[in-house]
Write a protein that holds these residues in place. Structure first.
Motif, mmCIF file in Angstrom:
data_model
loop_
_atom_site.group_PDB
_atom_site.id
_atom_site.type_symbol
_atom_site.label_atom_id
_atom_site.label_comp_id
_atom_site.label_asym_id
_atom_site.label_seq_id
_atom_site.Cartn_x
_atom_site.Cartn_y
_atom_site.Cartn_z
ATOM 1 N N LEU A 248 0.814 -1.219 0.000
ATOM 2 C CA LEU A 248 0.000 0.000 0.000
ATOM 3 C C LEU A 248 0.847 1.269 0.000
ATOM 4 C CD1 LEU A 248 -2.614 -1.046 2.725
ATOM 5 C CD2 LEU A 248 -2.874 -1.205 0.244
ATOM 6 N N LEU A 249 2.153 1.132 0.250
ATOM 7 C CA LEU A 249 3.003 2.315 0.366
ATOM 8 C C LEU A 249 2.995 3.167 -0.890
ATOM 9 C CD1 LEU A 249 6.114 0.878 2.271
ATOM 10 C CD2 LEU A 249 4.405 2.469 3.146
ATOM 11 N N ASP A 250 2.939 2.507 -2.056
ATOM 12 C CA ASP A 250 2.952 3.250 -3.310
ATOM 13 C C ASP A 250 1.755 4.182 -3.445
ATOM 14 O OD1 ASP A 250 5.310 2.173 -4.107
ATOM 15 O OD2 ASP A 250 4.451 0.696 -5.474
ATOM 16 N N ARG A 251 0.707 3.940 -2.668
ATOM 17 C CA ARG A 251 -0.513 4.758 -2.783
ATOM 18 C C ARG A 251 -0.469 5.998 -1.886
ATOM 19 N NH1 ARG A 251 -5.864 1.363 -2.323
ATOM 20 N NH2 ARG A 251 -6.646 3.314 -3.218
ATOM 21 N N LEU A 252 0.462 6.050 -0.947
ATOM 22 C CA LEU A 252 0.542 7.204 -0.030
ATOM 23 C C LEU A 252 1.360 8.317 -0.682
ATOM 24 C CD1 LEU A 252 1.099 5.306 3.340
ATOM 25 C CD2 LEU A 252 -1.047 6.199 2.402
ATOM 26 N N VAL A 253 0.830 8.872 -1.763
ATOM 27 C CA VAL A 253 1.588 9.804 -2.595
ATOM 28 C C VAL A 253 1.861 11.139 -1.902
ATOM 29 C CG1 VAL A 253 0.848 8.802 -4.783
ATOM 30 C CG2 VAL A 253 -0.575 10.535 -3.700
ATOM 31 N N TYR A 254 1.069 11.475 -0.903
ATOM 32 C CA TYR A 254 1.263 12.757 -0.215
ATOM 33 C C TYR A 254 1.886 12.585 1.174
ATOM 34 C CZ TYR A 254 -1.772 14.650 -3.873
ATOM 35 O OH TYR A 254 -2.306 15.014 -5.080
ATOM 36 N N LEU A 255 2.409 11.395 1.469
ATOM 37 C CA LEU A 255 2.973 11.161 2.799
ATOM 38 C C LEU A 255 4.144 12.095 3.084
ATOM 39 C CD1 LEU A 255 3.094 9.536 5.434
ATOM 40 C CD2 LEU A 255 4.624 7.934 4.275
ATOM 41 N N SER A 256 5.052 12.250 2.114
ATOM 42 C CA SER A 256 6.211 13.119 2.327
ATOM 43 C C SER A 256 5.787 14.564 2.585
ATOM 44 C CB SER A 256 7.145 13.060 1.102
ATOM 45 O OG SER A 256 7.744 11.790 0.999
ATOM 46 N N VAL A 257 4.728 15.000 1.893
ATOM 47 C CA VAL A 257 4.209 16.358 2.122
ATOM 48 C C VAL A 257 3.660 16.473 3.532
ATOM 49 C CG1 VAL A 257 2.483 18.054 1.413
ATOM 50 C CG2 VAL A 257 3.689 16.713 -0.316
ATOM 51 N N GLY A 258 2.868 15.460 3.944
ATOM 52 C CA GLY A 258 2.299 15.473 5.285
ATOM 53 C C GLY A 258 3.357 15.475 6.366
ATOM 54 N N LEU A 259 4.391 14.641 6.188
ATOM 55 C CA LEU A 259 5.464 14.581 7.175
ATOM 56 C C LEU A 259 6.248 15.890 7.227
ATOM 57 C CD1 LEU A 259 6.879 10.963 6.697
ATOM 58 C CD2 LEU A 259 5.441 11.821 8.553
ATOM 59 N N THR A 302 -3.727 13.751 4.807
ATOM 60 C CA THR A 302 -2.710 13.207 3.908
ATOM 61 C C THR A 302 -3.116 11.839 3.377
ATOM 62 O OG1 THR A 302 -0.906 14.374 5.041
ATOM 63 C CG2 THR A 302 -0.309 12.430 3.754
ATOM 64 N N THR A 303 -3.592 10.970 4.255
ATOM 65 C CA THR A 303 -3.977 9.617 3.845
ATOM 66 C C THR A 303 -5.178 9.637 2.913
ATOM 67 O OG1 THR A 303 -3.161 8.738 5.959
ATOM 68 C CG2 THR A 303 -4.654 7.338 4.679
ATOM 69 N N VAL A 304 -6.221 10.388 3.283
ATOM 70 C CA VAL A 304 -7.428 10.449 2.449
ATOM 71 C C VAL A 304 -7.106 11.054 1.077
ATOM 72 C CG1 VAL A 304 -9.714 11.495 2.212
ATOM 73 C CG2 VAL A 304 -9.010 10.538 4.418
ATOM 74 N N ALA A 305 -6.350 12.152 1.074
ATOM 75 C CA ALA A 305 -5.977 12.801 -0.192
ATOM 76 C C ALA A 305 -5.146 11.865 -1.067
ATOM 77 C CB ALA A 305 -5.214 14.089 0.083
ATOM 78 N N SER A 306 -4.258 11.090 -0.450
ATOM 79 C CA SER A 306 -3.416 10.147 -1.203
ATOM 80 C C SER A 306 -4.264 9.073 -1.855
ATOM 81 C CB SER A 306 -2.386 9.496 -0.275
ATOM 82 O OG SER A 306 -1.475 10.437 0.225
ATOM 83 N N LEU A 307 -5.205 8.504 -1.108
ATOM 84 C CA LEU A 307 -6.042 7.428 -1.641
ATOM 85 C C LEU A 307 -6.958 7.948 -2.753
ATOM 86 C CD1 LEU A 307 -6.953 5.549 1.675
ATOM 87 C CD2 LEU A 307 -5.206 4.962 -0.018
ATOM 88 N N LEU A 308 -7.462 9.161 -2.588
ATOM 89 C CA LEU A 308 -8.297 9.758 -3.645
ATOM 90 C C LEU A 308 -7.470 10.014 -4.902
ATOM 91 C CD1 LEU A 308 -10.451 12.308 -1.591
ATOM 92 C CD2 LEU A 308 -11.226 10.175 -2.656
ATOM 93 N N LYS A 309 -6.247 10.497 -4.713
ATOM 94 C CA LYS A 309 -5.366 10.774 -5.843
ATOM 95 C C LYS A 309 -5.066 9.513 -6.639
ATOM 96 C CE LYS A 309 -2.140 12.786 -8.387
ATOM 97 N NZ LYS A 309 -2.463 13.736 -9.474
ATOM 98 N N THR A 310 -4.699 8.431 -5.952
ATOM 99 C CA THR A 310 -4.332 7.197 -6.643
ATOM 100 C C THR A 310 -5.555 6.504 -7.249
ATOM 101 O OG1 THR A 310 -4.383 6.036 -4.503
ATOM 102 C CG2 THR A 310 -2.248 6.770 -5.318
ATOM 103 N N ARG A 311 -6.724 6.745 -6.671
ATOM 104 C CA ARG A 311 -7.937 6.171 -7.268
ATOM 105 C C ARG A 311 -8.272 6.870 -8.583
ATOM 106 N NH1 ARG A 311 -13.678 6.351 -4.203
ATOM 107 N NH2 ARG A 311 -13.554 8.522 -4.906
ATOM 108 N N ASN A 312 -8.074 8.189 -8.610
ATOM 109 C CA ASN A 312 -8.351 8.947 -9.833
ATOM 110 C C ASN A 312 -7.209 8.873 -10.835
ATOM 111 O OD1 ASN A 312 -10.829 9.821 -8.793
ATOM 112 N ND2 ASN A 312 -9.870 11.561 -7.738
ATOM 113 N N ASP A 313 -6.000 8.628 -10.345
ATOM 114 C CA ASP A 313 -4.830 8.537 -11.218
ATOM 115 C C ASP A 313 -4.020 7.301 -10.817
ATOM 116 O OD1 ASP A 313 -2.678 8.872 -12.881
ATOM 117 O OD2 ASP A 313 -1.890 10.660 -11.877
#
Length: 335
Positions: A248-259, A302-313
């Motif tokens: 699932l790590l590949d889907r957390l596209v905004y994790l670095s921004v959140g951290l 961060t998590t919700v935005a990441s999952l929405l991003k990867t679902r749409n892209d």
């Protein structure tokens, strides 16, 4: 100030050592490929132990310190997920067989815990002796946050690791793994295996994470005991968490921004604390409950935005982020 008796320290360390021994037994003495059900079960176990400790701890010493523990635990847990990103990169780079990944992770966790104990003792001593260390720690976190945000779409280059390069110069390295051995004899010569180089890479990575995570957790509590237990319980579940979330790590596209935002926030909190303590008593301070709410909100968004991003892209892929300083030549090349 929190007063922890020698008995309290002894019991705490005993529990952590027992859990570490359990992790060592599972990861080293019984190497095997870890499935989703096993990883989920142990992840739930370690999180439950950490939460139970927090509740019991808060009942004994009060919820002010209890809130500090939970805030510190969440900060360290979120940083450990980014640590997992790097572990995945290292494992892939050195093509570690799945059945030996547990062994590498377990030793990596032990190294991380030892390094954090050293830095916790050093950090607590410095903070008690010099109040301006709050300013130094705050500026370190702000600098780290800026670098992480700037290089949020990059991954650390394992090949550029100075300790890995030094190890390869000191020892000849075999191309193939020799079971779970760190060293093997090839043509009568003692050589290092890729497993040894992998451990060097993970150990040096742990050093860098310790340098960032300790100032971060001191930003939510000044108590060395709370810093220690928050780090210990966050790290103890790392092995199981790796196998649970690596897909699932590949889907957390905004994790670095959140951290980077969390580190910036805690850095600012430390700077304000120093300002209030040393220069201007009217300077605002950020309370631990507010810190906890802010950190949880950032992680949730961060998590919700990441999952929405990867679902749409579906092609969007997360990166661990990098703390490297880009050279002028690299900047020119990008332009």
């Amino acid at each position: 100030m929190l007063e922890v008796t020698a008995l309290g320290w002894t019991i705490t360390i005993g529990v952590i050592v027992a859990l570490l021994a359990l992790d060592l037994t599972l990861g080293v003495l019984r190497p095997h490929a870890v499935g989703f059900r096993e990883a989920a079960g142990w992840s739930v176990f370690y999180i439950a132990v950490a939460l139970l400790f927090g509740v019991v701890f808060a009942q004994i010493v009060g919820w002010d310190h209890g809130t500090e523990y939970f805030a510190g635990y969440i900060v360290e847990k979120s940083l450990s997920v980014d640590n997992l990103f790097v572990f995945v990169i290292i494992m892939s780079t050195f093509a570690v067989p799945q059945k030996y990944q547990q062994e590498v992770l377990t030793f990596g966790i032990i190294i991380a815990l030892v390094l954090r104990v050293i830095f916790i003792a050093l950090g607590a001593t410095l903070l008690n002796a010099f109040s301006f260390m709050f300013l130094i720690f705050g500026l370190i976190l702000i600098w780290t946050a800026v670098q992480l945000f700037r290089h949020r779409d990059e991954d650390p280059d394992v090949g550029d690791n100075a300790m890995v390069k030094a190890a390869k110069k000191m020892f000849p390295v075999t191309e193939k793994f020799h079971g779970g051995k760190l060293f093997a004899r090839v043509d009568g010569k003692r050589t290092a295996t890729p497993l040894f180089i992998t451990l060097i890479a993970i150990g040096s990575t742990d050093l860098l994470f310790a340098l960032d995570s300790i100032p971060a957790v001191f930003g939510v509590t000044e108590e060395a005991y709370i810093v220690f237990v928050a780090n210990a319980f966050a790290l103890l579940g790392l092995r199981a968490l790796f196998f649970l979330v690596k897909g699932l790590l590949d889907r957390l596209v905004y994790l670095s921004v959140g951290l980077s935002i969390i580190l910036m926030f805690i850095g600012a909190k430390l700077v304000l604390h120093w300002l209030h303590q040393d220069l201007w008593h009217g300077a605002p301070e950020i309370s631990t409950p507010v810190s906890l709410i802010v950190i949880l909100a950032i992680l949730t968004i961060t998590t919700v935005a990441s999952l929405l991003k990867t679902r749409n892209d579906p092609k969007a892929k997360a990166h661990a982020g990098s703390l490297r300083v880009t050279s002028p030549q690299e900047e020119d090349a990008k332009r």
